[in-house]
Design a protein around this motif. Sequence first.
Motif, PDB file in Angstrom:
ATOM      1  N   ARG A 141       0.310   0.679  -0.066  1.00 27.48           N
ATOM      2  CA  ARG A 141      -0.250   0.103  -1.286  1.00 27.48           C
ATOM      3  C   ARG A 141       0.307  -1.305  -1.529  1.00 27.48           C
ATOM      4  O   ARG A 141      -0.419  -2.180  -1.977  1.00 27.48           O
ATOM      5  N   ASP A 147      -6.548  -1.166  -0.979  1.00 30.27           N
ATOM      6  CA  ASP A 147      -7.411  -1.908  -1.898  1.00 30.27           C
ATOM      7  C   ASP A 147      -8.889  -1.577  -1.709  1.00 30.27           C
ATOM      8  O   ASP A 147      -9.685  -1.754  -2.623  1.00 30.27           O
ATOM      9  N   SER A 164      -2.977   0.411  -7.282  1.00 31.19           N
ATOM     10  CA  SER A 164      -1.812  -0.016  -8.067  1.00 31.19           C
ATOM     11  C   SER A 164      -0.909   1.161  -8.465  1.00 31.19           C
ATOM     12  O   SER A 164       0.186   0.942  -8.981  1.00 31.19           O
ATOM     13  N   ARG A 166       1.796   3.902  -8.085  1.00 30.41           N
ATOM     14  CA  ARG A 166       2.980   4.058  -7.232  1.00 30.41           C
ATOM     15  C   ARG A 166       3.555   5.449  -7.443  1.00 30.41           C
ATOM     16  O   ARG A 166       3.801   5.879  -8.562  1.00 30.41           O
TER      17      ARG A 166
END
Length: 169
Positions: A141, A147, A164, A166
């Motif tokens: 990532r 993406d 985005s 995590r």
Amino acid sequence: MVGFFAVLIGSFLSDKFRARGPIMIVFCSLAIIGYIMLLAAKKPAVRYGGTFFIAAGVFPSSPAVMGWLANNLSPHYARATGIGFQIAFANCSAFIATFTYLTQDAPRYVAGHSINIAFLVWSILLSITTILYVKWANGKREKGERDNRLTEGDEGNLGYRHPSFRYTI
């Protein structure tokens, strides 16, 4: 009381460092030490001490693994479903305990303690594997290799699949 304070300490540390897996590994190791003390020691005082290690190791593991799963699932409906399955699966351990701690094995309960050690080792191995996977996935990532998921549709519905997002170790 030992288990209670271990839960508080484990919860504080896992929140402070945002790391559930390493906490799981430490506490499972404490429990293994306790079970080994129960199996190996002849003196009642040493075996009694082993029960404190077991309490300090086992009790904090449940909230740690629950928090770990909750941190790594999104959106809310995936989190709720995952936690529900986790609780249901964890409650099945009572079935195993029913058939491993038998009255004819008293007072040493070698089979029951050995099975618990095996499951604790398994838990450590799974924690290590999960930590490695999560670090790998977060690295992907960071490099932007996830993406492409943004083109799959509604960005708000991606949850833990969003580039985005995590994972928590």
